[in-house]
Design an enzyme around this catalytic site. Structure first.
Site, mmCIF file in Angstrom:
data_model
loop_
_atom_site.group_PDB
_atom_site.id
_atom_site.type_symbol
_atom_site.label_atom_id
_atom_site.label_comp_id
_atom_site.label_asym_id
_atom_site.label_seq_id
_atom_site.Cartn_x
_atom_site.Cartn_y
_atom_site.Cartn_z
ATOM 1 N N GLN A 117 0.841 -1.194 0.000
ATOM 2 C CA GLN A 117 0.000 0.000 0.000
ATOM 3 C C GLN A 117 0.878 1.246 0.000
ATOM 4 O O GLN A 117 1.674 1.435 0.918
ATOM 5 C CB GLN A 117 -0.885 -0.037 1.254
ATOM 6 N N SER A 120 0.894 6.542 2.816
ATOM 7 C CA SER A 120 1.566 7.525 3.682
ATOM 8 C C SER A 120 2.780 8.143 3.004
ATOM 9 O O SER A 120 3.457 7.498 2.201
ATOM 10 C CB SER A 120 2.030 6.848 4.972
ATOM 11 N N SER A 152 5.032 -1.695 4.280
ATOM 12 C CA SER A 152 5.446 -3.065 4.526
ATOM 13 C C SER A 152 5.262 -3.849 3.228
ATOM 14 O O SER A 152 4.413 -3.498 2.403
ATOM 15 C CB SER A 152 4.653 -3.691 5.675
ATOM 16 N N GLU A 235 -9.528 -1.938 6.588
ATOM 17 C CA GLU A 235 -8.323 -2.231 7.368
ATOM 18 C C GLU A 235 -8.699 -2.658 8.781
ATOM 19 O O GLU A 235 -8.029 -3.442 9.407
ATOM 20 C CB GLU A 235 -7.432 -0.988 7.419
ATOM 21 N N GLU A 368 -4.477 9.205 18.879
ATOM 22 C CA GLU A 368 -5.115 10.522 18.918
ATOM 23 C C GLU A 368 -6.144 10.661 17.789
ATOM 24 O O GLU A 368 -7.253 11.164 18.001
ATOM 25 C CB GLU A 368 -4.058 11.628 18.804
#
Lengths: 398, 398
Positions: A117, A120, A152, A235, A368
């Site tokens: 994936q 990010s 990953s 996910e 958070e």
């Protein structure tokens, strides 16, 4: 395959038994077994026929998986397939063209093709929609430039799901498109990313003039954020199909130590241990209740809380393990920069447990961000005022 | 090893019958027991709403686990726990815990003709009962020693009343018990006492005792000191059977109390979230500030977990045995802290209004803290867990 009666649990079990009778799991090649299972519609029973399913209720899948396991079939979810099975497949099903479904789903399911994936970026973590990897249209294809991180499996993957900015003049959520990227393309460079444990589970992926055919796009141009929501929602959906026993989780690291090493016991750590035992049981029972809700076809919002609880418990258990061990906790097994050797977490040293669990409250959504999601989507609290929603991406401060 | 797997069949959900019971109780309480009426009542001489208790009894709530042959609902502690949730949510001032849970489960465990006679009277709502132990008694405390039993008919100095089943007394009780919940309005007392033959469980007509009301921290659950001066008593269990019946009652009470605490916590969370959506400061809803949101998200996670833990304890209490004691201790250790946190957060996040007498929050804060002390503090229950889950305390080194 053309049974007109709707599939119920008994009929599903009968189909599995019939399939296993025709494909002995002890003698059939694992990939061939899974390919046949895909063709029989028993891969994802809620997917349509021809895409690995039967168009049946999703709630039947745990029954089918349990029956396959009972009859000796190897589990489908194996090392290296987590992104493909959990994220790429449901997204391709929801947004892919018939040709895309036909090309990707079967080898993804059999494990012949590994997925990763590319979401990010160094400048887009919690604020993923701020991503800056650019995709520029060039005839029938797109040219990509940018950098992705925390990937990953990138070094083993054949394919990646990827989001990139296709229109910097629009506000950030609206100028994103979603692609399937061939990891063997020229210009894709994978570098291991060393983490604080010493090893490299993840990668950085550099994209330099990487060409992706427009037929590799999922969803419409500019619709990538909505497509990515499907990926990210899936996910967090995977919930085990079986009940976990008492002390079934990471808490066992410290309960076993406590029972077998009386000389390590102190009153303060006893109190810490009992509080953690209670918290671990509460988290386990909450997960079990969620499992029962899903099996009864009444999914609740508790799923979003599970990751938050387990991250904290894992970290506190690992901290307690070191506190209990005292001097024995001062050693470490291996700081060398390498890809993980596949040693299970529980078999690494306590120092590794302590360090690795620090990632649990960061990876897959920080604690958070999860609290904000719960507050806004579950409790319905109003969003904080924002300045970035209606500003063109190129004009955002960064 | 004591950490046996939990039976896989423990049902943590609510079934249709339970949801129906919940709706009936909630509807009656909304009509007959708004918080303003509770607040008005608790400062009078009659803080317990006896008329409301009769109405709840007419719905079956006074005898949920009592067999139908005795006029009860023939349900289990699971349904009892659902009623407890709703009564907690309304901080209803009715003798549910003392009569329908503690006294009822003690009599059910004791069995026999005298117990059956008393259960029939309780289930019908004709009278309520109290279990004559201090409310703070934890399930694993030693059998109470403050009341003595002497065989033989009551002497001329004692009460002339006949015992609970209307038949001749077998003996008398002398002694005192402090902090007994729901005693002042009770018609029947179930009294643990010791005689020459060891422990026993006795039935006493309440008006043959002296009951001195004490000012209680929880305004909605009155406490009394109960004194026996040769009160006529009839045994329902003696010897180990009496100790077992008392233990079963306290374990069942701890399990069901967790559901009451869950109801208190849910009220506190829901009311606070609703308030913070409408309270504006600095030109925006207070609930939009992240510092507030994250606290509420954490509280929501804890309340979700409390529900799983409380359902687990109620289901385990139906089965009984050592697992029931461990699951009840787990529930008290977790849910006590959660309910207190929820009520404390409600006071703090309501700001000034939450500190006033005119706002209902203080009723819930007092109930939450008193419930946390009732039937053993969280720390006492963690000690029980240490014993039952084989996690022994530290010892002095030799």
């Amino acid at each position: 395959m053309t049974d007109p009666a709707p599939l119920d649990a008994a009929a599903a079990r009968a189909r599995v038994a019939e399939f296993v009778a025709a494909h002995d799991p002890r003698t059939t090649d694992p990939a061939a077994f899974l390919g046949a299972r895909f063709d029989a519609g028993l891969a994802w029973v809620h997917f349509p026929e021809g895409a690995g399913g039967l168009g049946a209720p999703r709630a039947l899948q745990p029954t089918i998986d349990a029956e396959f396991a009972r009859l000796g079939a190897a589990p489908v979810q194996r090392e290296g397939l987590v992104i493909g099975l959990g994220m790429a497949a449901p997204t391709i099903l929801a947004f892919g063209t018939p040709a895309q479904r036909y090309r990707y789903l079967r080898p993804l399911y059999t494990g012949e093709e590994v997925w990763c994936q590319l979401f990010s970026e160094p400048g887009a973590g919690s604020d993923l929609a701020a991503l800056g990897t650019r995709a520029v249209r060039d005839g029938d294809s797109w040219i990509l430039n940018g950098q992705k991180v925390w990937t990953s499996l990138a070094h083993r993957a054949r394919w990646a799901i990827l989001i990139a900015r296709t229109d910097p003049d629009l506000p950030k959520h609206r100028g994103i498109s979603y692609f399937i990227c061939d990891m063997h393309s020229p210009g894709v460079e994978v570098r291991p990313l060393r983490q604080l444990t010493g090893e490299a589970e993840f990668n950085e992926v550099y994209l330099t003039d990487v060409r992706i055919a427009d037929s590799q796009r999922l969803g419409e141009p500019g619709e990538g954020w909505r497509v990515a929501q499907t990926t990210l929602m899936n996910e967090r959906v995977s919930i085990a199909g079986h009940a976990e026993p008492r002390e079934g989780g990471v808490i066992a690291l410290v309960t076993e130590l406590w029972r077998t090493r009386p000389e390590l016991r102190t009153p303060g750590l006893h109190d810490t241990l009992l509080r953690l035992w209670v918290d671990a049981e509460a988290a386990r029972l909450t997960k079990e209740r969620l499992r029962q809700q899903l099996a009864a076809g009444q999914p609740g919002p508790e799923g979003s809380a599970a990751k938050l609880s387990f991250a904290r418990i894992n970290q506190e258990v690992a901290g307690l393990e070191l506190d209990l061990l005292g001097g024995e906790g001062l050693t470490y097994d291996d700081w060398s920069f390498r890809r993980p050797a596949g040693i299970p977490f529980a078999e690494r040293v306590p120092g590794f447990h302590y360090l690795r669990t620090k990632g649990n409250s960061i990876e897959g959504g920080t604690s958070e961000i999860l609290r904000t999601i719960i507050a806004e989507r579950v409790l319905g609290l109003p969003a904080e005022p924002r300045t970035d929603k209606d500003t063109a991406w190129k004009d955002l401060p960064r | 090893m004591s950490a046996d797997p939990v039976p896989a069949d423990l049902d943590l959900l609510y079934d249709d019958v339970e949801e129906g019971l919940r709706a009936s109780v909630r509807s009656l309480l909304a009509d007959r027991c708004p918080w303003s009426a509770v607040l008005e009542r608790v400062e009078t001489d009659a803080p317990t709403d006896v008329a409301l208790w009769k109405e709840l009894a007419a719905m079956g709530v006074a005898g949920l686990p009592v067999p139908e042959r005795l006029g009860g609902a023939g349900a289990t502690l699971r349904e009892t726990a659902v009623a407890a949730e709703e009564l907690g949510r309304a901080v209803a001032p009715v003798p549910f815990l003392g009569s329908a849970v503690l006294a009822t489960t003690a009599l059910l465990a004791a069995g026999g003709e005298a117990a059956d006679g008393a259960l029939a009277r309780l289930a019908s709502g004709e009278v309520s009962a109290a279990l004559a132990v201090p409310l703070a008694t934890a399930p694993d405390t030693p059998f109470p020693q403050t009341v003595r039993y002497a065989p033989g008919a009551p002497g001329s100095t004692s009460s002339p009343d006949s015992p609970a089943d209307g038949r001749a007394a077998s003996g008398t009780l002398t002694g005192e018990v402090g902090g007994v919940a729901d005693a002042s309005t009770a018609g029947i007392l179930v009294v643990p006492a010791v005689g020459a033959d060891g422990p026993g469980l006795y039935l006493v007509e309440a008006d043959s005792s002296v009951r001195l009301p004490v000012t209680s921290l929880d305004l909605t659950r009155p406490l009394a000191t109960v004194r026996f001066d040769g009160a006529a008593a009839r045994p329902v269990a003696t010897g180990p059977a009496a100790a077992d019946a008392l233990h079963t009652a306290l374990v069942s009470g701890a399990a069901v109390l967790a559901s009451e605490q869950l109801g208190v916590a849910e009220w506190a969370l829901t009311t606070t979230v609703d308030y913070l959506k409408t309270r504006y400061q600095f030109g925006r809803p207070v609930g939009s500030f992240q510092a507030v949101k994250h606290r509420l998200a954490d509280l929501w996670v804890a309340v979700s977990q409390a529900r799983a833990v409380a359902r687990n304890a109620a289901s385990a209490a139906v089965h009984g045995g050592p697992e029931a004691a461990l699951d009840a201790a787990l529930a008290q250790a977790f849910v006590s802290d959660t309910a207190v946190l929820a009520a404390e957060e409600a006071v703090q996040l309501h700001g000034g209004i939450g500190f006033t007498w005119e706002h209902p929050t203080h009723l819930y804060l007092k109930r939450a803290k008193a419930d946390a002390l009732a039937l053993g503090s969280a720390d006492r229950h963690r000690m029980t867990i240490a014993r039952l889950a084989d996690l022994p305390p530290a010892q002095w080194e030799a």
